[in-house]
Design a protein around this motif. Structure first.
Motif, PDB file in Angstrom:
ATOM      1  N   ILE A  20     -22.967 -29.618 -19.992  1.00 29.67           N
ATOM      2  CA  ILE A  20     -21.617 -29.244 -19.574  1.00 29.67           C
ATOM      3  C   ILE A  20     -20.850 -30.518 -19.260  1.00 29.67           C
ATOM      4  O   ILE A  20     -21.326 -31.372 -18.512  1.00 29.67           O
ATOM      5  CB  ILE A  20     -21.661 -28.325 -18.335  1.00 29.67           C
ATOM      6  N   VAL A  21     -19.697 -30.653 -19.879  1.00 31.05           N
ATOM      7  CA  VAL A  21     -18.915 -31.881 -19.743  1.00 31.05           C
ATOM      8  C   VAL A  21     -17.469 -31.514 -19.444  1.00 31.05           C
ATOM      9  O   VAL A  21     -16.924 -30.588 -20.038  1.00 31.05           O
ATOM     10  CB  VAL A  21     -18.971 -32.702 -21.062  1.00 31.05           C
ATOM     11  N   ARG A  22     -16.850 -32.255 -18.538  1.00 28.99           N
ATOM     12  CA  ARG A  22     -15.435 -31.991 -18.251  1.00 28.99           C
ATOM     13  C   ARG A  22     -14.546 -32.561 -19.360  1.00 28.99           C
ATOM     14  O   ARG A  22     -14.714 -33.710 -19.769  1.00 28.99           O
ATOM     15  CB  ARG A  22     -15.036 -32.631 -16.922  1.00 28.99           C
ATOM     16  N   LEU A  23     -13.626 -31.737 -19.812  1.00 22.90           N
ATOM     17  CA  LEU A  23     -12.642 -32.193 -20.782  1.00 22.90           C
ATOM     18  C   LEU A  23     -11.337 -32.397 -20.000  1.00 22.90           C
ATOM     19  O   LEU A  23     -10.664 -31.441 -19.630  1.00 22.90           O
ATOM     20  CB  LEU A  23     -12.449 -31.141 -21.889  1.00 22.90           C
ATOM     21  N   PHE A  24     -11.028 -33.664 -19.719  1.00 20.69           N
ATOM     22  CA  PHE A  24      -9.832 -33.963 -18.927  1.00 20.69           C
ATOM     23  C   PHE A  24      -8.576 -33.788 -19.768  1.00 20.69           C
ATOM     24  O   PHE A  24      -8.560 -34.153 -20.951  1.00 20.69           O
ATOM     25  CB  PHE A  24      -9.910 -35.387 -18.375  1.00 20.69           C
ATOM     26  N   GLU A  25      -7.570 -33.232 -19.143  1.00 18.58           N
ATOM     27  CA  GLU A  25      -6.284 -33.062 -19.828  1.00 18.58           C
ATOM     28  C   GLU A  25      -5.197 -33.717 -18.987  1.00 18.58           C
ATOM     29  O   GLU A  25      -5.039 -33.404 -17.816  1.00 18.58           O
ATOM     30  CB  GLU A  25      -5.963 -31.579 -19.999  1.00 18.58           C
ATOM     31  N   ASP A  26      -4.476 -34.638 -19.624  1.00 20.49           N
ATOM     32  CA  ASP A  26      -3.364 -35.289 -18.934  1.00 20.49           C
ATOM     33  C   ASP A  26      -2.184 -35.292 -19.890  1.00 20.49           C
ATOM     34  O   ASP A  26      -2.151 -36.059 -20.832  1.00 20.49           O
ATOM     35  CB  ASP A  26      -3.755 -36.724 -18.540  1.00 20.49           C
ATOM     36  N   LYS A  30      -6.280 -35.537 -24.245  1.00 27.46           N
ATOM     37  CA  LYS A  30      -7.538 -34.877 -23.885  1.00 27.46           C
ATOM     38  C   LYS A  30      -8.674 -35.875 -24.070  1.00 27.46           C
ATOM     39  O   LYS A  30      -8.769 -36.505 -25.124  1.00 27.46           O
ATOM     40  CB  LYS A  30      -7.786 -33.681 -24.805  1.00 27.46           C
ATOM     41  N   PHE A  31      -9.541 -36.014 -23.052  1.00 23.76           N
ATOM     42  CA  PHE A  31     -10.604 -37.014 -23.144  1.00 23.76           C
ATOM     43  C   PHE A  31     -11.773 -36.656 -22.239  1.00 23.76           C
ATOM     44  O   PHE A  31     -11.647 -35.825 -21.337  1.00 23.76           O
ATOM     45  CB  PHE A  31     -10.061 -38.406 -22.810  1.00 23.76           C
ATOM     46  N   VAL A  32     -12.916 -37.294 -22.509  1.00 20.67           N
ATOM     47  CA  VAL A  32     -14.102 -37.081 -21.678  1.00 20.67           C
ATOM     48  C   VAL A  32     -14.608 -38.434 -21.189  1.00 20.67           C
ATOM     49  O   VAL A  32     -14.329 -39.465 -21.800  1.00 20.67           O
ATOM     50  CB  VAL A  32     -15.239 -36.368 -22.458  1.00 20.67           C
ATOM     51  N   LEU A  33     -15.354 -38.425 -20.095  1.00 17.85           N
ATOM     52  CA  LEU A  33     -16.012 -39.632 -19.627  1.00 17.85           C
ATOM     53  C   LEU A  33     -17.269 -39.846 -20.463  1.00 17.85           C
ATOM     54  O   LEU A  33     -18.109 -38.952 -20.568  1.00 17.85           O
ATOM     55  CB  LEU A  33     -16.417 -39.484 -18.161  1.00 17.85           C
ATOM     56  N   MET A  69     -10.579 -35.788 -29.746  1.00 13.13           N
ATOM     57  CA  MET A  69     -10.558 -35.716 -31.205  1.00 13.13           C
ATOM     58  C   MET A  69     -11.562 -36.696 -31.834  1.00 13.13           C
ATOM     59  O   MET A  69     -12.151 -36.409 -32.858  1.00 13.13           O
ATOM     60  CB  MET A  69      -9.145 -35.985 -31.748  1.00 13.13           C
ATOM     61  N   GLU A  70     -11.740 -37.837 -31.183  1.00 17.34           N
ATOM     62  CA  GLU A  70     -12.705 -38.830 -31.666  1.00 17.34           C
ATOM     63  C   GLU A  70     -14.120 -38.260 -31.693  1.00 17.34           C
ATOM     64  O   GLU A  70     -14.914 -38.575 -32.580  1.00 17.34           O
ATOM     65  CB  GLU A  70     -12.722 -40.049 -30.728  1.00 17.34           C
ATOM     66  N   LEU A  71     -14.413 -37.439 -30.682  1.00 16.39           N
ATOM     67  CA  LEU A  71     -15.769 -36.899 -30.555  1.00 16.39           C
ATOM     68  C   LEU A  71     -16.195 -36.118 -31.788  1.00 16.39           C
ATOM     69  O   LEU A  71     -17.362 -36.119 -32.172  1.00 16.39           O
ATOM     70  CB  LEU A  71     -15.856 -35.979 -29.335  1.00 16.39           C
ATOM     71  N   PHE A  72     -15.230 -35.461 -32.408  1.00 14.89           N
ATOM     72  CA  PHE A  72     -15.561 -34.670 -33.604  1.00 14.89           C
ATOM     73  C   PHE A  72     -16.077 -35.571 -34.723  1.00 14.89           C
ATOM     74  O   PHE A  72     -16.840 -35.143 -35.572  1.00 14.89           O
ATOM     75  CB  PHE A  72     -14.348 -33.867 -34.084  1.00 14.89           C
ATOM     76  N   LYS A  73     -15.620 -36.833 -34.700  1.00 11.87           N
ATOM     77  CA  LYS A  73     -16.104 -37.776 -35.705  1.00 11.87           C
ATOM     78  C   LYS A  73     -17.432 -38.396 -35.273  1.00 11.87           C
ATOM     79  O   LYS A  73     -18.236 -38.804 -36.095  1.00 11.87           O
ATOM     80  CB  LYS A  73     -15.072 -38.892 -35.919  1.00 11.87           C
ATOM     81  N   MET A  74     -17.619 -38.483 -33.958  1.00 10.59           N
ATOM     82  CA  MET A  74     -18.784 -39.207 -33.452  1.00 10.59           C
ATOM     83  C   MET A  74     -20.047 -38.353 -33.328  1.00 10.59           C
ATOM     84  O   MET A  74     -21.155 -38.853 -33.456  1.00 10.59           O
ATOM     85  CB  MET A  74     -18.463 -39.834 -32.091  1.00 10.59           C
ATOM     86  N   LEU A  75     -19.846 -37.086 -33.032  1.00  3.35           N
ATOM     87  CA  LEU A  75     -20.999 -36.199 -32.855  1.00  3.35           C
ATOM     88  C   LEU A  75     -21.052 -35.201 -34.003  1.00  3.35           C
ATOM     89  O   LEU A  75     -20.013 -34.832 -34.551  1.00  3.35           O
ATOM     90  CB  LEU A  75     -20.857 -35.415 -31.546  1.00  3.35           C
TER      91      LEU A  75
END
Ligand SMILES: [Zn+2]
Ligand SMILES: [Zn+2]
Length: 336
Positions: A20-26, A30-33, A69-75
């Motif tokens: 479970i990971v927090r998806l921060f929205e500002d 949208k980003f994660v730690l 969005m980067e995560l979709f490319k990375m994972l």
């Protein structure tokens, strides 16, 4: 302990559970730690965790983030599906961001909020920018700017609260040491606005009376009108009050201060804070201009083809609407 992890509790190392990971929205961002993601992957015993640890994360700062969005490319797809992303909007009161618990203990805040707090503190609380000479102003700017180029903060979206306290103290000490007269001299108080409110002229007079025109010679002509219009729009009561005058004065000074340092404007831009902070941002403006040009070109092409069917006429209409909707100060334009 319930089965849904609370972020206030440090997970015991080596414990297992779902990812479970927090998806921060500002705003639009949208980003994660990165570290929280890795810990979650390890907790869930995901196959890619080890690889991720050694190859992706190795030299990353502790508080590094990944754009969603980067995560979709990375994972890979399977991993993405296995991770549960919990939407976590970053929330703020008027002058403060709500502290965000860090998954490994303590709290963090967005670096952009640290900058805004430091500016608020310098401008409105300590009123240091009243009647300051150019050389002193450069030193004050330097002190603020240096905070954001240190290794702990550079290019990071978050700062630890312990770091925040240290940096605030640091800024204070530096101001005391490097511009002692600006720090210590008697400050003018903002006048109490009467029941009839205040006008643009009153704001301009106040900028003059507080010595802010001496510090920023162009503050009246460059910012007062725009800021006054914005203050009128945002006011909570029928007439403008003393607190609105405070806000307007801070905003004028913030613009004047930031306009000296494109690095800080860029920093705010990449933090996605432009529209929230009503920034006059050259990057947003350029992005809007580029988008406008692109849409105009598409429109020309469509019109040039000499359409005679309804579908193409519709396309032209859509493009014309799109063109009309491009706002040079809108952040969403810059994000695309
Ligand atoms: Zn600069
Ligand atoms: Zn911007």
């Amino acid at each position: 302990m319930n089965d849904y992890p609370t972020w206030f509790v440090q997970e015991a190392p080596g414990s297992h559970g779902p990812a479970i990971v927090r998806l921060f929205e500002d705003g639009a961002q949208k980003f994660v730690l990165a570290r929280e993601l890795l810990d979650a992957m390890e907790r869930a015993q995901m196959m890619s965790a080890e690889l991720w640890k050694t190859e992706v994360m190795e030299n990353m700062p502790e508080l590094a983030t990944f754009d969603f969005m980067e995560l979709f490319k990375m994972l890979d797809k399977k991993d993405m599906q296995e991770i549960e992303f919990v939407r976590t909007p970053i929330r703020r009161t008027k002058h403060r961001v709500i502290f965000i618990p860090y998954h490994a203990g303590g709290y963090i805040i967005p670096a952009v909020d640290l900058l805004m707090e430091l500016i608020h503190d310098t401008i409105s609380v300590r009123k240091i920018l009243q009647d300051v000479t150019e050389d002193k102003l450069s030193i004050i700017c330097d002190i603020l700017l240096n905070c954001f180029t240190t290794e702990e903060v550079k290019d990071l979206r978050f700062v630890k609260l312990t770091q925040v306290e240290k940096m605030k103290k640091d800024v204070l000490t530096q101001l005391q040491e490097r511009v002692p007269d600006a720090f210590l001299k008697h400050k003018q108080e903002v006048y109490r606005v009467g029941l009839q409110g205040f006008t643009l002229k009153d704001l301009q007079n106040e900028l003059e009376r507080l010595g802010l025109v001496k510090t920023f010679p162009f503050i009246v002509e460059d910012y007062s009108e725009f800021v006054f219009e914005w203050t009128e729009l945002e006011k909570k009561e029928e007439v403008l009050r003393t607190c609105d005058m405070h806000d307007a004065l801070e905003l004028c000074q913030r613009y004047a201060l930031l306009s000296r340092h494109m690095e800080l404007v860029d920093f705010l831009h990449y933090s996605g804070a432009c529209s929230r902070l009503k920034m006059k941002c050259h990057r947003c403006r350029d992005a809007a201009a580029a988008k406008k040009e692109q849409t105009e070109k598409e429109l020309e092409e469509k019109k040039g083809e000499g359409s005679n069917c309804q579908k193409e006429d519709d396309q032209v209409e859509t493009l014309e609407k799109k063109l009309a909707a491009i706002d040079p100060n809108s952040e969403t334009v810059a994000e695309t």
